[in-house]
Structure formats: C-alpha cells, structure tokens
Scaffold this motif. Structure first.
Motif, mmCIF file in Angstrom:
data_model
loop_
_atom_site.group_PDB
_atom_site.id
_atom_site.type_symbol
_atom_site.label_atom_id
_atom_site.label_comp_id
_atom_site.label_asym_id
_atom_site.label_seq_id
_atom_site.Cartn_x
_atom_site.Cartn_y
_atom_site.Cartn_z
ATOM 1 N N SER A 125 0.966 -0.972 -0.429
ATOM 2 C CA SER A 125 -0.230 0.029 0.186
ATOM 3 C C SER A 125 0.737 1.217 0.003
ATOM 4 C CB SER A 125 -0.971 0.209 1.351
ATOM 5 O OG SER A 125 0.038 -0.424 2.542
ATOM 6 N N THR A 126 1.960 0.806 1.220
ATOM 7 C CA THR A 126 3.243 2.259 0.520
ATOM 8 C C THR A 126 3.855 2.019 -0.398
ATOM 9 O OG1 THR A 126 2.789 2.073 2.814
ATOM 10 C CG2 THR A 126 4.978 2.921 1.540
ATOM 11 N N GLY A 129 1.314 1.790 -3.852
ATOM 12 C CA GLY A 129 -0.561 2.363 -3.798
ATOM 13 C C GLY A 129 -1.483 1.231 -3.683
ATOM 14 N N THR A 131 -4.610 -0.255 -2.870
ATOM 15 C CA THR A 131 -5.599 -1.093 -1.885
ATOM 16 C C THR A 131 -6.371 -1.359 -1.588
ATOM 17 O OG1 THR A 131 -7.340 0.484 -2.930
ATOM 18 C CG2 THR A 131 -5.718 1.636 -1.677
ATOM 19 N N GLY A 132 -7.212 -2.614 -1.138
ATOM 20 C CA GLY A 132 -8.280 -3.286 -0.616
ATOM 21 C C GLY A 132 -7.486 -4.537 -1.229
ATOM 22 N N GLN A 134 -6.380 -8.286 -2.222
ATOM 23 C CA GLN A 134 -5.434 -8.270 -4.482
ATOM 24 C C GLN A 134 -5.662 -9.844 -4.508
ATOM 25 O OE1 GLN A 134 -4.149 -5.772 -6.378
ATOM 26 N NE2 GLN A 134 -5.303 -4.161 -5.051
ATOM 27 N N ASP A 157 -3.187 -9.184 1.561
ATOM 28 C CA ASP A 157 -4.057 -7.039 1.470
ATOM 29 C C ASP A 157 -2.440 -6.266 2.016
ATOM 30 O OD1 ASP A 157 -4.558 -5.483 2.644
ATOM 31 O OD2 ASP A 157 -4.750 -6.141 4.903
ATOM 32 N N ALA A 159 -2.425 -3.855 2.485
ATOM 33 C CA ALA A 159 -1.525 -3.041 3.604
ATOM 34 C C ALA A 159 -0.816 -4.019 4.774
ATOM 35 C CB ALA A 159 -3.001 -2.949 5.065
ATOM 36 N N GLY A 209 -8.286 -6.213 -8.234
ATOM 37 C CA GLY A 209 -7.044 -5.987 -7.750
ATOM 38 C C GLY A 209 -5.963 -4.869 -8.860
#
Length: 507
Positions: A125-126, A129, A131-132, A134, A157, A159, A209
């Motif tokens: 996510s970092t 980029g 999200t959600g 995948q 995930d 994140a 994703g």
C-alpha cells in the motif's frame, strides 16, 4: 516378636559358623536352580543373536542380490561429457549410437520496466499505492511442456504484505521464480520448467486488484493505459538428433529407453556413446551376499556343533568371589558352550538353505538356472559345511554377458518355490526360521509369558522364590534348635555349679 538367638556362650561352639555350614548344604538345590536359570538366559540370548544375524542377512539380500536395480547398473561413456551426459535409470539392455545437440531448452522469462519501488520491505500500500484485497493468478509451463491451465492463485492484503513477502509466497507456491533487483528497480519472473508451450509460457493475471497491471506485466489489463511493457522471452524446447532421428524435448534432461540423457551444450559434430554392465558394482553385491552367507552358516554350524562341557556349570555368586576375573571368564566360556547344540530349528534351516541354493530356478528366459553356471559353487572341503566359493573370472563373464540372467537366478518371482529365485527362497526360509526361534526365545521387547524359554524362566523364578522362603524357615529352625541346646547346657551348668557348691559347703 522374633525368637532371641543365643550363640555358643554355654557350649563354647561357634554356632554362627555351624549354621552357616549347614545352610550351605541346604542351599545346594537353590544353587542348581540358579545355575539352570542362568543357562536358560544364555540359551535365550544365543537364540536371539542367531535371529539378529539372520535378520541382517535377510535385509542384505533384499537390498542387494534380490533387487532388480542391482543388475541394471551400467557404465555409460560419451565422447564429450561436457556436452552430453548419460546414466542408466532402469534399462536392462545396453544402448549405443550418436547424438547431436542443435539447441538447448530454455525457460521463459518476463522482465518489468523500472517499477519505481524504492523499498521492497515496505507494505505494498505504501510502495505501490495498492488498496483493498488483491488476488493474482500465475500460470506457467509444466514439466511435460504444456501450460498449466488452472494455474496458482495468491490472495493478499496490501496493507500488511510487502513486495519481499509476496515474492517469497510466489516462489514457494507457483511454477515461477521471481527476483527484484534493488539496483535497477526491475522485477524478473522466470518459469521453473524449461520448454515452449506453443504460446505464452507464463501468464500473469489480476483476478482482483491491480498488482500486475500497476507493474505493466498483465497482458490484458482493465485500464488500457497500463498495457504490457515488460520484456518477454518465451521458453524454448531442446532440439537434438538421436541416432539419425531429429526431435525435441521441453527439458534438457529426459529419458530414452530407460537411460537419462542430459544435454549441456550445442554440438558441431556428433557425440558417440555406449553402455555396458557395470560389472564391478554388480560383482560387489554378489560377493557381499556370498561373504555374509558364509559367515551365517559358519556361525550357525558352529553353534550346532559346539561342545557341551557338562562339568562346567554356571558359577554361583560365592564361587565367583573366590575366583580371579580371568578364571571366571575362562570358566563361563565353557559353561556357556553348547547352548544351541543340535538344535532342530537351526539344523533344519541349514538343510533348507542348501536346498534353496541348489534347486534349479525354473521358468527363466535366459537358460541359466543354477549358481554353478555363473561361477558360484560349494567348497569341496567338507569341514567348511557348505561354504560358497566364487570363480570371479567366470562370474564376471556371466555378468558382462547377461546381467538379467543373473537377476533371474537370484530375484525371479514365481508362484512356486521352484520358480522363485534363490534370494526369494532364502528370505522365506529365514523368515520361517526366525519365527520359530522367536517362539522359543522371543525378542528384546517380548514379555516372558509369550515364548517358551520365557515361561521356563518364570517357572524357575517361582521355584527359586519358594525355595528361598523355605531356606529362611530352615535357618530359623536351626537357630531355635541351637538356642534350645544352649539354654539346656546353661541350665545344666547352673545345676552343676549349685551341686558343687552344696557338696563343697558340707565338707
């Protein structure tokens, strides 16, 4: 309350020593029981030693002369082993000829452009980029050269997932190997299997994703602006000419007629190759079998004919105390001798094994059906009691001529004993013998009541316990008798002293 024991104070006798000597005589039957028990234990252990030796020999047969792979061992030579290597896998026949290598098989690869990822240890996510949830799919070429239509899926995930952790999952769970180069910031995907699947040999797809789309590695992205921009190198089959026949394989390692061939490089001239039985390795297995057979029959025949020294009984604890250690060792060597003398089970096994060895193996395809035909025969020295002798030159010749014929003599399977190879017959005889011996002597984990010698030992223990109880009663009786005698003597002495005093007082 126990009776008080009075020593020889009145009589002047050494009551302790007298009773000790009397008890020695009383203990003689007990000593004989303990000697018999010791002999039974020796006999049990010697039976078990026989079973251990037969068990080891049976395993050696199974892993050696009975195994078909023993006789398929071959030495293969190639004129240029840096280009082609060949080894036998399961062929019983030899091969020879030529091979030319046109091209080697290659694995498909896909390399991304600069991903822009700076830290592969950061969460996706970092770093990307994302999200959600995948979910990605990876299809790759299989060992048989076809594409895995089902493929492997991985859900993650962004994140919590990092590029490094996702790469680790992909490498473990799929048919590709992924590498991220921190220097160039590029990602490479390589199929684990070589070959051309007549299409894309690696198919990367986002099921939910945008992981592959973001990396511009997906062929059909949802967002057409993120079309595939990586570098694709499809896999290639190996191309070669084998004995004049040009063909291909998806891998550089493959089998032909039971031989494994590995292509290592392209050639400009034909490479010649040939195989022949690895006589030394096959001979080594047969020699080992003969050596261990000879050791077994020597040991068993030695036990069957070992002298029994009837005058040398197992030593009692008291006897051992009076002897030096070396004297005990020499004595017990003779006392233990002959525990298995003329044993019917072992004697029957020796006879049966000789029959197993010398009964022709029927139903074979080679015309070779006896050990003597391949250079193995019985020693002419009757004192060696059936020891096998190898004519190495004759055996080598037989191995080189037809290893499969040797296998049939030893390992051939069949419905009857006559149709079975010698090794199979011997293992059956050994099994029957070990079962019979185990009924007599059990094994280390057996309880005494499960085998005949164990039941005898239990009976001996019961007899010994009862006799020891009886000895305690006998010793108590002796002490009561001597105590009563001492008291009587003491009263007599007192009366004598009284009379002497009376007579002396009247003078």
């Amino acid at each position: 309350m126990a009776d008080m024991r009075i020593g020889g104070l009145a009589s002047g006798m050494d009551t302790d020593q007298i009773i000790m000597d009397l008890m020695k005589a009383e203990r003689i039957p007990l000593d004989k029981m303990e000697q018999k028990k010791q002999y039974l234990e020796w006999q049990r252990d010697d039976y078990r030693d026989m079973n251990k030796m037969m068990f080891d020999f049976s395993n050696l047969i199974f892993d050696g002369v009975m195994k078909h792979g023993t006789y398929t061992q071959k030495s293969v030579t190639a004129s240029d082993s840096s280009k082609v290597s060949i080894q036998n896998i399961n062929s019983t026949t030899d091969l020879s000829g030529t091979i030319e290598v046109g091209s080697l098989a290659k694995a498909a690869t896909i390399v991304s452009e600069d991903t822009g990822i700076v830290d592969p240890k950061a969460t996706l996510s970092t770093s990307m980029g994302l999200t959600g949830t995948q979910k990605i799919s990876i299809k790759s070429i299989l060992k048989d050269g076809t594409l895995d239509a089902t493929g492997k899926t991985i859900e993650f995930d962004p994140a919590t997932e990092t590029l490094n952790s996702l790469i680790s999952k992909i490498n473990q769970q799929t048919g590709v190997s992924v590498f991220f180069d921190e220097q160039s910031k590029k990602l490479s995907v390589t199929a684990k299997n070589t070959g051309d699947a007549a299409g894309n040999d690696i198919v990367l797809e986002d099921l939910s994703g945008t992981f592959f789309e973001t990396l511009r590695l997906e062929e059909t992205p949802v967002n057409s602006a993120n079309t595939f921009t990586g570098t694709r190198q499809e896999g290639a089959n190996a191309s070669f000419t084998y004995n004049g026949l040009t063909t291909t394989r998806p891998s550089n390692t493959f089998q032909i007629n039971g031989f494994e061939i590995t292509l290592k490089g392209t050639t400009t001239t034909p490479i010649t190759f040939s195989s022949k039985p690895d006589t030394d390795k096959i001979l080594e297995k047969i020699v080992k079998f003969v050596d261990e057979y000879n050791k077994l029959i020597e040991k068993v025949n030695g036990e069957l004919n070992e002298k029994n020294y009837r005058d040398f009984k197992p030593l009692t604890a008291e006897q051992k105390e009076a002897m030096e250690e070396k004297e005990i060792e020499l004595w017990e060597e003779k006392a233990r001798s002959g525990t298995l003398r003329n044993d019917s089970v072992l004697s029957s096994a020796m006879n049966k094994m000789r029959v197993d060895l010398y009964t022709p193996v029927s139903g074979g395809t080679s015309g070779t059906d006896q050990l003597s035909q391949i250079g193995i025969k019985t020693s002419s020295n009757y004192l060696e009691r059936g020891k096998l002798i190898i004519d190495e030159a004759k055996l080598r010749e037989a191995i080189s001529k037809d290893p499969n014929a040797i296998y049939e003599i030893f390992g051939k399977d069949g419905a009857t004993s006559g149709e079975q190879g010698i090794a199979r017959r011997l293992r059956e005889t050994l099994k029957d013998t070990m079962d019979s011996v185990e009924k007599k002597a059990g094994k280390a984990s057996s309880t005494n009541n499960t085998f005949s010698l164990g039941r005898l030992l239990n009976n001996m223990d019961n007899q010994i316990d009862r006799f020891e109880d009886r000895l305690i009663q006998v010793e108590d009786r002796y002490w009561r008798q001597f105590t009563a005698m001492e008291k009587a003597i003491q009263r007599s002495n007192q009366q004598s002293m009284y009379l002497m005093q009376q007579f002396g007082g009247g003078m």
